[in-house]
Write an enzyme that holds these catalytic residues in place. Structure first.
Site, mmCIF file in Angstrom:
data_model
loop_
_atom_site.group_PDB
_atom_site.id
_atom_site.type_symbol
_atom_site.label_atom_id
_atom_site.label_comp_id
_atom_site.label_asym_id
_atom_site.label_seq_id
_atom_site.Cartn_x
_atom_site.Cartn_y
_atom_site.Cartn_z
ATOM 1 N N GLY A 49 0.231 -6.240 -5.251
ATOM 2 C CA GLY A 49 1.497 -6.569 -4.618
ATOM 3 C C GLY A 49 2.165 -5.310 -4.115
ATOM 4 O O GLY A 49 1.527 -4.266 -4.010
ATOM 5 N N VAL A 102 5.156 -2.174 -4.052
ATOM 6 C CA VAL A 102 5.648 -1.212 -5.035
ATOM 7 C C VAL A 102 6.798 -1.818 -5.839
ATOM 8 O O VAL A 102 7.678 -2.481 -5.282
ATOM 9 C CB VAL A 102 6.119 0.084 -4.323
ATOM 10 C CG1 VAL A 102 6.718 1.058 -5.327
ATOM 11 C CG2 VAL A 102 4.955 0.722 -3.596
ATOM 12 N N HIS A 114 1.304 1.066 -3.057
ATOM 13 C CA HIS A 114 1.551 1.815 -1.834
ATOM 14 C C HIS A 114 0.436 1.591 -0.816
ATOM 15 O O HIS A 114 -0.741 1.502 -1.179
ATOM 16 C CB HIS A 114 1.652 3.317 -2.130
ATOM 17 C CG HIS A 114 3.031 3.728 -2.568
ATOM 18 N ND1 HIS A 114 3.522 3.398 -3.803
ATOM 19 C CD2 HIS A 114 4.009 4.434 -1.933
ATOM 20 C CE1 HIS A 114 4.765 3.907 -3.918
ATOM 21 N NE2 HIS A 114 5.075 4.519 -2.802
ATOM 22 N N ASN A 143 7.745 -12.899 -9.691
ATOM 23 C CA ASN A 143 8.226 -12.142 -10.848
ATOM 24 C C ASN A 143 9.738 -11.871 -10.746
ATOM 25 O O ASN A 143 10.358 -12.041 -9.704
ATOM 26 C CB ASN A 143 7.453 -10.826 -10.935
ATOM 27 C CG ASN A 143 7.641 -10.131 -12.262
ATOM 28 O OD1 ASN A 143 7.967 -10.764 -13.273
ATOM 29 N ND2 ASN A 143 7.437 -8.824 -12.288
ATOM 30 N N GLY A 197 -24.045 29.999 25.298
ATOM 31 C CA GLY A 197 -24.168 31.423 25.606
ATOM 32 C C GLY A 197 -24.915 32.216 24.551
ATOM 33 O O GLY A 197 -25.021 33.441 24.659
ATOM 34 N N SER A 198 -25.433 31.550 23.537
ATOM 35 C CA SER A 198 -26.156 32.273 22.475
ATOM 36 C C SER A 198 -27.536 32.713 22.925
ATOM 37 O O SER A 198 -28.125 33.637 22.344
ATOM 38 C CB SER A 198 -26.289 31.390 21.228
ATOM 39 O OG SER A 198 -27.066 30.231 21.515
ATOM 40 N N SER A 228 -25.778 21.198 19.632
ATOM 41 C CA SER A 228 -25.904 20.302 18.457
ATOM 42 C C SER A 228 -25.097 20.859 17.281
ATOM 43 O O SER A 228 -25.665 21.317 16.299
ATOM 44 C CB SER A 228 -27.364 20.098 18.071
ATOM 45 O OG SER A 228 -28.078 21.300 17.959
#
Length: 641
Positions: free
Chosen positions: A37, A39, A120, A171, A477-478, A548
């Site tokens: 239910g 809070v 919550h 309740n 660019g590697s 990748s």
């Protein structure tokens, strides 16, 4: 009588009392239920009251509870029953429940396991955890507030997760002077919502958890209510095992029991149905049939076993069966497929990445799976179907799920054990989603593997080489493409049959429809992996040059290939060096904000942890790197002739 003899007698009496207690409770049915239910609706107080009224609190616990109640400021002779359940310090300080608290109690008629779940919204995933094994849900509503958003959310989830019995506990009736009109209005509001989501029936009870009204005994304050108390209702609900026993036999195999060479059994928990020696069974997904020879337990062989029992089954024939397989009724088996529609409840702070590989665990089966872009997400407040490209924390959506091999399953609303699954992140090993299978996609039943007589090995043997994928990865660019091109030229000169798949070239054709979002990058690599696999099936050596950036996708491609046929080559170049080269001007555009989701600038790169070959371009020239790669591969060559 000596002191020692007296002590032995006392011990014997204690043991006798324990045996009597265990015998008293052994044959009682077990009901699992949750309280949920919004809070401060009084869930923890209600559970504390149930424990108190069922006399499941020891004297020292009661004394501690009374002391804690005084310490937190409970007035008068009242006890703060919530303190029995709210065990976390953070919960006691805030007066809320933020974790799932499980408690056991028993009455003369039944045993119970109750899960107190958070109210919550941000802890919805905890509520799903508690509801996944529950037979019933007690949904609390504060009589002063009526039906709230979380009431709807938890009711929808309880219904979605297949909870069979819903109890609406209105309740804090003591705070509205036990007004019947308030109760009736709340029940009417809830019924309208329940009807809209397909909840056909529920039981409504006016209660006060603090005062004990209609919990274990009827209340004098609600003479207008003629129904059962909450405890009586819980004691008379039909439990899951009773329902499952009427269904066809299913037992996922947990492990193969082989204590010696003379005994071979298959152990597991019976998910549904009953079984007896001599019954015909089918092993899935293979489809082989045989008969049950024995049903073995620690207490001896059984003439019959049913849902909820853990047993070891021996079979009349020597048949291939292992963990993850399902033993089922031969004339009414479950399905096996590798493509499904499913509902997902996303439980991780990181969003779903469509196309990324996750582990899917269903019963005792664990397979690799990918999730497609959601068909829609569900707004539990309005029940609207929302268009979304992904799912975030606590989102609920419907999507297609693909697995790398057949999974034995049944729709979740038929069998929770064979229809419910979780998704696990392959990198962090964290559970990211809970799912409920709806049905197998029709195409998964219509598409089958065609047996080919000319095998992958035969194609490679004809070319006198071993088919492999050389996967070059690194920053833009590697030097990936430069080195990969040099390697292919050397292989070609040596008479090898190869093909180079370059990242830019692929995006001109096969992947021209993809952008550079994280989701598109994943799909880009998946497609390239499938193409590379087909090329290795033709016996070729495939070289790929792609950034990748994500380990998960490189791992996905590795899993497509036989062991040892994926060679990861990390072209390691510092970002500042790659950016200084910037031969395509991409870094300049990314820095200017003209190019979004660029690796190294506003999108991450996950470097390989244990690549087969590591190239440090600050210490090694492209020519030397290419020569070393070719030599390493040729030294490890195992051609199939």
């Amino acid at each position: 009588m000596t002191v020692q003899e007296s002590s032995y007698r006392v011990d014997a009496l204690i043991a006798e009392d324990i045996d009597a207690y265990l015998a008293l409770h052994q044959n009682k049915s077990l009901l699992r239920f949750i309280t949920c239910g919004s809070v401060d609706d009084g869930k923890s107080t209600l559970i504390g009251r149930l424990l108190y009224d069922s006399k499941m609190i020891f004297e020292d616990q009661l004394a501690s509870l009374e002391a804690d109640s005084r310490r937190v400021g409970t007035q008068g002779a009242n006890i703060d029953f919530a303190l029995l359940v709210d065990g976390l310090a953070a919960e006691r300080e805030q007066g809320i429940t933020i974790d799932v608290a499980y408690r056991f109690f028993a009455t003369e008629k039944r045993k119970f396991i109750v899960a107190d779940t958070p109210g919550h919204e941000q802890y919805t995933r905890n509520m799903v955890t508690g509801a996944s094994t529950a037979d019933a849900a007690v949904i609390l509503i504060d009589a002063r507030k009526g039906v709230l958003t979380q009431t709807r959310r938890h009711s929808y989830l309880a219904h979605l997760l297949g909870i069979r019995h819903l109890i609406l506990a209105v309740n804090k009736m003591d705070l509205v002077a036990y007004d019947q009109g308030v109760f009736d209005d709340i029940v009417a509001d809830y019924r309208a919502f329940a009807d809209s989501i397909g909840i056909g029936d529920f039981t409504a009870i006016p209660i006060s958890g603090l005062a004990g009204d209609n919990i274990a005994a009827p209340s004098d304050h609600t003479d207008w209510y003629a129904g059962r108390t909450l405890m009586e209702t819980l004691e008379t609900l039909e439990v899951a095992t009773a329902v499952e026993s009427d269904r066809p036999f299913r037992m996922p195999v947990q492990w193969v029991n082989r204590p010696d060479l003379d005994f071979r059994g298959f152990s597991g928990l019976i998910a549904s149905g009953t079984i007896a020696p001599g019954d015909d069974v089918r092993i899935l997904p293979s489809g082989r049939t045989t008969r049950v020879k024995r049903i073995v337990t620690m207490d001896g062989d059984l003439d019959r076993a049913g849902a909820g029992q853990s047993v070891t089954i021996t079979l009349a024939d020597e048949i291939d069966c292992s963990r993850g397989d399902v033993i089922a009724a031969a004339d009414d088996p479950p399905q096996a497929a590798d493509q499904f529609e499913a509902t997902l409840v996303w439980m991780a702070s990181e969003e779903l990445l469509p196309g990324r590989g996750y582990w899917l665990k269903l019963g005792t089966q664990t397979v690799s799976a990918t999730v497609q872009q959601p068909k829609y997400a569900i707004d539990v407040n309005t029940l609207a179907e929302l268009s979304q490209k992904t799912l975030g924390l606590n989102d609920i959506g419907v999507a297609e799920v693909y697995t790398d091999r057949d999974v034995v399953f049944e729709p979740y609303d038929t069998n929770r054990e064979l229809g419910g699954f979780i998704l696990i992140d392959k990198v962090t090993n964290a559970t990211v989603a809970a799912g409920m299978l709806h049905f197998a996609l029709r195409r998964s039943q219509n598409v089958h593997w065609q047996a080919l007589e000319v095998t992958r090995e035969a194609h490679a043997g004809q070319k006198h080489q071993r088919a492999r994928v050389l996967w070059f990865t690194g920053f833009s660019g590697s030097g990936k493409s430069t080195i990969a091109n040099m390697v292919e030229k050397r292989l070609f000169a040596l008479g090898r049959h190869s093909f180079l798949l370059d990242g830019d070239n692929i995006r001109h054709g096969l992947n021209k429809d993809l952008g550079f979002t994280e989701q598109d990058r994943i799909e880009n690599i998946r497609r390239v992996g499938e193409v590379a696999k087909l090329m290795t099936d033709a016996g070729l050596i495939v070289l790929t040059a792609f950034i990748s950036p994500f380990q998960a996708e490189r791992r996905m491609v590795r899993s497509m290939l036989p062991e040892g046929d994926f060679v990861e080559i990390f072209v390691d170049t510092p970002l500042q060096v790659a950016e200084a080269r910037d031969v395509k001007g991409l870094y300049r555009k990314a820095r200017a904000g003209e190019l979004k989701n660029f690796t190294g600038i506003d999108s991450p790169y996950e470097a390989p942890e244990t690549p087969e070959i590591h190239i440090d371009t600050t210490k090694e020239s492209p020519e030397d790197a290419a020569e070393r790669i070719v030599k390493a591969i040729l030294d490890d060559w195992s051609p199939t002739l």
